[in-house]
Design a protein around this motif. Structure first.
Motif, mmCIF file in Angstrom:
data_model
loop_
_atom_site.group_PDB
_atom_site.id
_atom_site.type_symbol
_atom_site.label_atom_id
_atom_site.label_comp_id
_atom_site.label_asym_id
_atom_site.label_seq_id
_atom_site.Cartn_x
_atom_site.Cartn_y
_atom_site.Cartn_z
ATOM 1 N N THR A 242 -40.949 10.702 -22.325
ATOM 2 C CA THR A 242 -40.453 9.449 -21.753
ATOM 3 C C THR A 242 -40.798 8.229 -22.583
ATOM 4 O O THR A 242 -40.297 7.132 -22.296
ATOM 5 C CB THR A 242 -41.026 9.242 -20.338
ATOM 6 O OG1 THR A 242 -42.460 9.183 -20.407
ATOM 7 C CG2 THR A 242 -40.613 10.373 -19.416
ATOM 8 N N GLY A 243 -41.651 8.377 -23.609
ATOM 9 C CA GLY A 243 -42.095 7.203 -24.356
ATOM 10 C C GLY A 243 -42.964 6.304 -23.500
ATOM 11 O O GLY A 243 -42.789 5.087 -23.479
ATOM 12 N N ALA A 244 -43.923 6.886 -22.800
ATOM 13 C CA ALA A 244 -44.702 6.185 -21.786
ATOM 14 C C ALA A 244 -45.502 5.022 -22.372
ATOM 15 O O ALA A 244 -45.878 5.012 -23.544
ATOM 16 C CB ALA A 244 -45.644 7.166 -21.084
ATOM 17 N N GLY A 245 -45.799 4.042 -21.506
ATOM 18 C CA GLY A 245 -46.591 2.882 -21.892
ATOM 19 C C GLY A 245 -47.885 2.832 -21.105
ATOM 20 O O GLY A 245 -48.578 3.828 -20.971
ATOM 21 N N GLY A 246 -48.182 1.669 -20.524
ATOM 22 C CA GLY A 246 -49.402 1.526 -19.754
ATOM 23 C C GLY A 246 -49.884 0.090 -19.746
ATOM 24 O O GLY A 246 -49.258 -0.809 -20.320
ATOM 25 N N ILE A 247 -51.022 -0.130 -19.105
ATOM 26 C CA ILE A 247 -51.550 -1.482 -18.940
ATOM 27 C C ILE A 247 -51.961 -2.098 -20.273
ATOM 28 O O ILE A 247 -51.714 -3.270 -20.539
ATOM 29 C CB ILE A 247 -52.742 -1.470 -17.958
ATOM 30 C CG1 ILE A 247 -52.263 -1.112 -16.550
ATOM 31 C CG2 ILE A 247 -53.454 -2.811 -17.945
ATOM 32 C CD1 ILE A 247 -53.384 -0.989 -15.540
ATOM 33 N N CYS A 248 -52.585 -1.305 -21.155
ATOM 34 C CA CYS A 248 -53.136 -1.885 -22.380
ATOM 35 C C CYS A 248 -52.127 -1.934 -23.528
ATOM 36 O O CYS A 248 -52.476 -2.318 -24.637
ATOM 37 C CB CYS A 248 -54.378 -1.117 -22.814
ATOM 38 S SG CYS A 248 -54.043 0.507 -23.538
ATOM 39 N N CYS A 249 -50.866 -1.575 -23.274
ATOM 40 C CA CYS A 249 -49.902 -1.514 -24.378
ATOM 41 C C CYS A 249 -49.559 -2.886 -24.930
ATOM 42 O O CYS A 249 -49.042 -2.996 -26.045
ATOM 43 C CB CYS A 249 -48.648 -0.755 -23.966
ATOM 44 S SG CYS A 249 -47.752 -1.486 -22.591
ATOM 45 N N VAL A 250 -49.863 -3.969 -24.203
ATOM 46 C CA VAL A 250 -49.603 -5.304 -24.718
ATOM 47 C C VAL A 250 -50.363 -5.529 -26.018
ATOM 48 O O VAL A 250 -49.894 -6.241 -26.920
ATOM 49 C CB VAL A 250 -49.969 -6.375 -23.664
ATOM 50 C CG1 VAL A 250 -51.445 -6.315 -23.296
ATOM 51 C CG2 VAL A 250 -49.601 -7.762 -24.161
ATOM 52 N N LYS A 251 -51.524 -4.905 -26.162
ATOM 53 C CA LYS A 251 -52.305 -5.035 -27.394
ATOM 54 C C LYS A 251 -52.233 -3.780 -28.255
ATOM 55 O O LYS A 251 -52.136 -3.863 -29.483
ATOM 56 C CB LYS A 251 -53.776 -5.343 -27.069
ATOM 57 C CG LYS A 251 -54.666 -5.447 -28.312
ATOM 58 C CD LYS A 251 -56.096 -5.850 -27.953
ATOM 59 C CE LYS A 251 -56.955 -5.978 -29.203
ATOM 60 N NZ LYS A 251 -58.338 -6.423 -28.884
ATOM 61 N N TYR A 252 -52.256 -2.614 -27.613
ATOM 62 C CA TYR A 252 -52.452 -1.374 -28.362
ATOM 63 C C TYR A 252 -51.182 -0.556 -28.575
ATOM 64 O O TYR A 252 -51.208 0.446 -29.271
ATOM 65 C CB TYR A 252 -53.513 -0.518 -27.659
ATOM 66 C CG TYR A 252 -54.900 -1.108 -27.785
ATOM 67 C CD1 TYR A 252 -55.622 -0.968 -28.959
ATOM 68 C CD2 TYR A 252 -55.468 -1.813 -26.731
ATOM 69 C CE1 TYR A 252 -56.895 -1.517 -29.078
ATOM 70 C CE2 TYR A 252 -56.742 -2.364 -26.842
ATOM 71 C CZ TYR A 252 -57.451 -2.213 -28.024
ATOM 72 O OH TYR A 252 -58.706 -2.765 -28.139
ATOM 73 N N GLY A 253 -50.069 -0.967 -27.987
ATOM 74 C CA GLY A 253 -48.840 -0.234 -28.207
ATOM 75 C C GLY A 253 -48.638 0.897 -27.224
ATOM 76 O O GLY A 253 -49.479 1.177 -26.361
ATOM 77 N N VAL A 254 -47.493 1.561 -27.358
ATOM 78 C CA VAL A 254 -47.082 2.617 -26.436
ATOM 79 C C VAL A 254 -47.210 3.980 -27.105
ATOM 80 O O VAL A 254 -47.615 4.096 -28.267
ATOM 81 C CB VAL A 254 -45.635 2.374 -25.960
ATOM 82 C CG1 VAL A 254 -45.538 1.079 -25.180
ATOM 83 C CG2 VAL A 254 -44.677 2.332 -27.154
ATOM 84 N N THR A 255 -46.851 5.021 -26.381
ATOM 85 C CA THR A 255 -46.996 6.389 -26.884
ATOM 86 C C THR A 255 -46.362 6.570 -28.258
ATOM 87 O O THR A 255 -46.948 7.196 -29.151
ATOM 88 C CB THR A 255 -46.385 7.382 -25.884
ATOM 89 O OG1 THR A 255 -47.090 7.294 -24.638
ATOM 90 C CG2 THR A 255 -46.475 8.808 -26.398
ATOM 91 N N ALA A 256 -45.160 6.027 -28.451
ATOM 92 C CA ALA A 256 -44.458 6.202 -29.726
ATOM 93 C C ALA A 256 -45.271 5.719 -30.913
ATOM 94 O O ALA A 256 -45.131 6.243 -32.031
ATOM 95 C CB ALA A 256 -43.117 5.473 -29.677
ATOM 96 N N ASP A 257 -46.153 4.744 -30.709
ATOM 97 C CA ASP A 257 -46.945 4.200 -31.798
ATOM 98 C C ASP A 257 -48.068 5.141 -32.231
ATOM 99 O O ASP A 257 -48.716 4.892 -33.261
ATOM 100 C CB ASP A 257 -47.549 2.856 -31.380
ATOM 101 C CG ASP A 257 -46.484 1.829 -31.057
ATOM 102 O OD1 ASP A 257 -45.564 1.664 -31.875
ATOM 103 O OD2 ASP A 257 -46.561 1.209 -29.983
#
Length: 470
Positions: A152-167
């Motif tokens: 799904t290319g999941a994200g999360g709370i900290c993705c604003v700084k650290y990026g999402v699964t794809a990264d």
């Protein structure tokens, strides 16, 4: 019907290379694996649920299904919210839950190799023992799996700084629809050889290949964080604070927003002394930078300049945890609201993203949509990257209310697109948003994506009917 004249042949062929316990055919087992958690999405009944323990067993399942023209639907923990893991009648549901080994952790190269059934929490805890971190943190991180996150290319709370699964996905071990095995990507920090098939598979929701292994990048362990909670009398003021924080160059590790209804629900729960009822919006900001105290002081000033009338900041790790707890109380607070209405209600968590500058406008439109359709909608989300999760509460046993909930869902999608956004920031398309994907992409892009699907899966057997139709 899911059981056809070919089902005995399918089962016999599968049993030739799979242990008996790897094939589930009981009615309760088939029903349990028929769908993920998405509402408004049809599902079928599988002929069998296959639970392989090795990549070689996955190859056998895929070869067998391909030769017999039987659809295959990959599944992880079934925590998805878009219908991407829903079965179709007569299919093989291929559960990757038993492919759950962490194969190696490589501190020198900051990477980990694992199978798709490893839960996100277990992986994060395993690498923490090496002083490393795997940052993606979906809300369901305790139970969702790495394979599902990749799908799904999941994200999360900290993705604003650290990026999402794809990264973080460096390479993938895949089984194609016809049973062939291949590897994409690399173990090196850099690499541009050929087309980026790894990125193509991430977010493809199990429609192109089955992930049987992943090589993931890691980061040094996150430093201790501090946080603040700011409440605002208007949505515009909260939006101005978000814009000011980003414009000033701050990189918060969390920047979460709760609307009026969500703020009120948490306050009504009585479990968090810092959340006051009556505010139009609440921001929860976390910093894990080199000097988080100085970051918080600067961001507190920006919130007040934007119009915040209540700010609470942390000075210790425990105080920071208590502030972040307000965000984690959203689910129990909504649950308490539903229970107070006598039970029988359903909460549908939506996913839409817009440019950050349009957040206040979208939240306001969602409030208008809720009022127009006489529904309770709780809006929360990742303000730092413009990704909101409007949660529509309705009674599925009431046909009129069910219809209003469906219409409200469509209205929210339309509002997001009209503001230059996208119909999904991290939950995916599945079956739920396929029609909206067509509106978002346009005919040229859609035809190209269908062509990619046909290239990988010429028989259209792998997770058919999801994302784009071949």
């Amino acid at each position: 019907m899911p059981v056809t004249s070919d089902t005995p042949l399918l089962l016999a062929r599968l049993r030739s290379a799979l242990p008996a316990e790897a094939l589930l055919t009981g009615p309760a087992e088939l029903a349990a694996h028929s769908r993920d958690t998405a509402p408004f999405s049809a599902c079928g009944t599988p002929a069998v649920v296959a639970v392989p323990r090795t990549a070689e067993q996955v190859e056998h399942i895929m070869r067998t299904a391909y030769e017999l023209d039987v659809p295959v639907v990959p599944q992880g923990a079934r925590t998805g919210l878009a219908g991407a893991a829903n079965a179709v009648d007569g299919c093989v549901v291929l559960s990757t839950a038993a492919l759950d080994r962490i194969l190696s952790v490589d501190p020198a190269n900051r990477l980990v190799r694992c199978e798709p059934g490893v839960t996100t929490r277990r992986l994060a805890e395993a690498v923490a023992g090496y002083g490393l971190a795997y940052p993606p943190d979906p809300a369901s991180w305790e139970t969702c799996t790495i394979g599902g996150n990749i799908a799904t290319g999941a994200g999360g709370i900290c993705c604003v700084k650290y990026g999402v699964t794809a990264d973080y996905v460096l390479g993938l071990d895949l089984v194609l629809p016809d049973g062939r095995r291949m590897r994409t990507g690399r173990d090196t920090a850099k690499g541009v050889a050929g087309y980026d098939l790894t990125r193509l598979v991430v977010g493809s929701e199990g429609t192109l290949a089955v992930v049987v292994g992943a090589t993931l990048a890691l980061r040094p362990a996150r430093p201790p964080a501090l946080s603040l909670l700011a409440q605002f009398p208007t949505l515009t003021a909260a939006g101005d604070a978000v814009a000011a924080i980003i414009r000033a160059g701050h990189t918060p590790s969390a920047l979460e927003l709760l609307d009026r209804a969500t703020t009120r629900a948490i306050a009504d729960l009585g479990a968090h002394p810092l959340v006051r009822p009556g505010s139009a919006a609440t921001l929860i900001v976390e910093s894990d930078g080199a000097d988080p105290s100085a970051d918080l002081t600067a961001m507190e000033l920006l919130c007040k300049e934007a119009g915040s009338d209540h700010v609470a900041t942390s000075a210790t790790a425990e105080e920071a945890r208590q502030i972040i707890e307000a965000r984690r109380l959203v689910t129990p607070a909504i649950g308490a609201y539903m229970a107070s209405r006598g039970g029988g209600l359903t909460a549908f968590i939506e996913d839409v993203a817009v440019p950050r500058s349009e957040l206040p406008k979208l939240i306001g439109q969602i409030e208008d949509i809720a009022g127009r359709h006489r529904l309770q909608v709780f809006t929360l989300g990742h303000a730092g990257d413009g990704n909101l999760h409007p949660t529509v509460v309705f009674d599925p046993s009431d046909p009129g209310e069910l219809d209003r909930a469906r219409t409200a869902y469509d209205d929210i999608m339309a509002a997001g697109l009209a503001l230059g956004g996208t119909t999904t920031g991290e939950h995916g398309i599945g079956t739920l948003k396929r029609e909206w994907l067509e509106r978002e992409l346009g005919p040229v892009s859609l035809e190209l994506q269908r062509g990619l699907k046909r290239l990988f899966d010429p028989k259209n057997l792998l997770n058919p009917g999801k994302v784009v139709s071949a």
